[in-house]
Write an enzyme that holds these catalytic residues in place. Structure first.
Site, PDB file in Angstrom:
ATOM      1  N   PHE A 138      19.677  23.949 -11.779  1.00 29.96           N
ATOM      2  CA  PHE A 138      18.320  23.444 -12.003  1.00 29.96           C
ATOM      3  C   PHE A 138      18.183  24.050 -13.635  1.00 29.96           C
ATOM      4  CE2 PHE A 138      14.106  24.186 -13.642  1.00 29.96           C
ATOM      5  CZ  PHE A 138      13.372  23.778 -12.836  1.00 29.96           C
ATOM      6  N   ASP A 223      24.073  27.321 -17.587  1.00 32.57           N
ATOM      7  CA  ASP A 223      22.776  28.259 -17.985  1.00 32.57           C
ATOM      8  C   ASP A 223      22.286  29.656 -17.528  1.00 32.57           C
ATOM      9  OD1 ASP A 223      20.087  28.533 -17.947  1.00 32.57           O
ATOM     10  OD2 ASP A 223      19.816  25.837 -17.097  1.00 32.57           O
ATOM     11  N   LYS A 252      13.629  32.661 -19.637  1.00 31.54           N
ATOM     12  CA  LYS A 252      12.988  33.684 -19.001  1.00 31.54           C
ATOM     13  C   LYS A 252      13.023  35.424 -19.196  1.00 31.54           C
ATOM     14  CE  LYS A 252      12.665  30.461 -15.080  1.00 31.54           C
ATOM     15  NZ  LYS A 252      13.530  29.712 -15.252  1.00 31.54           N
TER      16      LYS A 252
HETATM   17  C1  LIG Z   1      13.549  28.484 -14.563  1.00 30.74           C
HETATM   18  C2  LIG Z   1      14.828  28.109 -15.211  1.00 30.74           C
HETATM   19  C3  LIG Z   1      15.488  27.124 -16.619  1.00 30.74           C
HETATM   20  C4  LIG Z   1      14.001  25.921 -17.174  1.00 30.74           C
HETATM   21  O1  LIG Z   1      13.196  27.117 -17.929  1.00 30.74           O
HETATM   22  P1  LIG Z   1      11.729  27.177 -18.455  1.00 30.74           P
HETATM   23  O2  LIG Z   1      11.597  27.884 -19.458  1.00 30.74           O
HETATM   24  O3  LIG Z   1      10.828  26.220 -17.447  1.00 30.74           O
HETATM   25  O4  LIG Z   1      12.509  25.506 -19.354  1.00 30.74           O
HETATM   26  C5  LIG Z   1      16.422  26.200 -16.875  1.00 30.74           C
HETATM   27  N1  LIG Z   1      17.248  26.792 -16.603  1.00 30.74           N
HETATM   28  C6  LIG Z   1      17.455  27.583 -15.412  1.00 30.74           C
HETATM   29  C7  LIG Z   1      18.502  28.290 -13.961  1.00 30.74           C
HETATM   30  C8  LIG Z   1      16.052  28.028 -15.000  1.00 30.74           C
HETATM   31  O5  LIG Z   1      15.818  28.858 -13.895  1.00 30.74           O
END
Ligand SMILES: *Cc1c(COP(=O)(O)O)cnc(C)c1O
Length: 398
Positions: A138, A223, A252
């Protein structure tokens, strides 16, 4: 307003992109939230790994209050002190040399994708552009981010998608090695997959991926939007593995609850961007960076990582105890305070029944109960949560 009034107003005027739970939190402190009726909840969702210092941490609140009276926003046409200071903290505590600030995780990943492509064009020519990502990954909700996300459910009905992405099974080095070709420019992975239900990479896998990248002149992008910034018990999740990425992304927990994202890179890679190549109006503004400095200083200096490791180990042991008791728990996994409990059935009803008893948890990938509480929780908080969870699991068995 009471919960019903808030729900009605929201349903009437706010676009229906979220399957919302019938609860309206109006106040938070530490690991606790209160709804519009004054009911108290123990929050093991924490804004989905955003409120790692708990709600309204005094250091973050004070930093925001001091900054808000002085200067909220100024353009990146000028130099911004708090931006430079936050970049210094992130660089001095990671393998990166330079930081680009933005406002969210998806935006940070967009920046990473653009930087990887620009770097590869300069390094290897115009045929090098493809990014390999993992199935069940994700990476966010913008068009490039849903394309990087190896889950068709997020892509369906939004075609045509940007080109240049390819997917391989996670933790499968052979599949990845086979997928690399002349077009590949980067490999992008979460060291611990979050949305797919808390799946940590194996050490052999990430070591092998790094080797594969070095052999083929590819960039390794991590990520760390969810697993970074103390969540797994180290400042960055990759530090568990002895593997350094060329680029990584954060968001986050970075602002202690205030929106801010970042994309970081080694000098040699960051140098591919020249003035004008990438920008964000709000990226790294004084207010967001003041929150970020306070949140990061607290995370690094105030025993947050130690608490995460201690309480995380305690919590995991308790969850494993439950797994021994209930046959419909398939597996408990995760690092630090990023834990998942995979069930042999959908988890939604367990989430609801926990909430009725005052515990907020959520469910990832349909059948994994996910626990990403504030990193400041105590073993007593864990005892409370596990007691409620045990009751709910017991009720299901009966
Ligand atoms: C939450 C998340 C995103 C997206 O972040 P947003 O601030 O909602 O755009 C991207 N990568 C990972 C691994 C996430 O958990």
């Amino acid at each position: 307003m009471n919960t019903n009034e808030i729900m009605q107003l929201s349903d009437k005027y706010v676009m229906h992109t979220y399957g919302r739970i019938a609860m309206a939190p109006v106040r938070g402190e530490g690991a606790r939230l209160w709804d519009a009726e004054g009911r108290e909840y123990l929050d093991f969702v924490a804004g989905i790994a955003v409120n790692s210092l708990g709600h309204c941490h005094p250091a973050v609140v004070q930093a925001l209050q001091e900054q808000i009276d002085r200067l909220m926003h100024v353009s990146n046409l000028y130099y911004i002190e708090s931006q430079a200071r936050l970049a210094e903290i992130l660089v001095e505590n990671s393998c990166a040399d330079k930081v680009f600030f933005c406002n969210s995780g998806a935006e940070a990943n967009e920046g990473a994708i653009k930087l990887a492509r620009k770097w590869a064009k300069k390094q290897h020519g115009s045929e090098s552009y493809e990014i390999i990502t993992a199935e069940n990954s994700f990476h966010g909700r913008t068009l490039a981010a849903i394309t990087a996300t190896g889950q068709p459910k997020y892509q369906k009905d939004f075609e045509p998608l940007p080109q240049g992405f390819k997917y391989v099974p996670y933790n499968d080095l052979d599949a990845l090695a086979k997928a690399v070709d002349l077009h590949t420019c980067a490999i992008m992975l979460e060291p611990v997959q979050g949305e797919s239900g808390v799946r940590p990479a194996t050490k052999e896998y990430l070591l092998g991926v790094r080797e594969l990248c070095d052999k083929n002149g590819l960039l390794l992008i991590f990520d760390e939007v969810q697993c970074g910034l103390g969540r797994t018990g180290k400042f960055l999740a990759y530090q568990h593995y002895g593997v350094e990425p060329d680029i990584f992304t954060l968001a986050k927990a970075l602002g202690g609850g205030f929106p801010i994202g970042a994309m970081l890179a080694k000098d040699q890679v960051a140098a591919a961007f020249a003035p004008g190549d990438h920008a964000a109006t709000f990226g790294g503004n004084p207010l967001a960076c003041a929150a970020g400095i306070a949140a990061m200083q607290t995370t690094i200096k105030c025993g947050i990582l130690e608490n995460c490791n201690q309480v995380g180990a305690y919590f995991k042991e308790k969850l494993n105890g439950l797994a021994g008791k209930y046959s419909f728990i398939k597996e408990v996994r995760g690092l630090g305070l990023m834990l998942g409990m995979e069930l042999t059935m959908p988890g939604a009803s367990f989430v609801n029944r926990c909430r009725e008893r005052g515990l907020l948890i959520n469910c990832a990938n349909n059948n994994v109960l996910r626990f990403v509480p504030p990193l400041v929780i105590t073993t007593a908080d864990v005892d409370t949560a596990v007691e409620i969870l045990d009751e709910v699991l017991q009720e299901h068995r009966a």
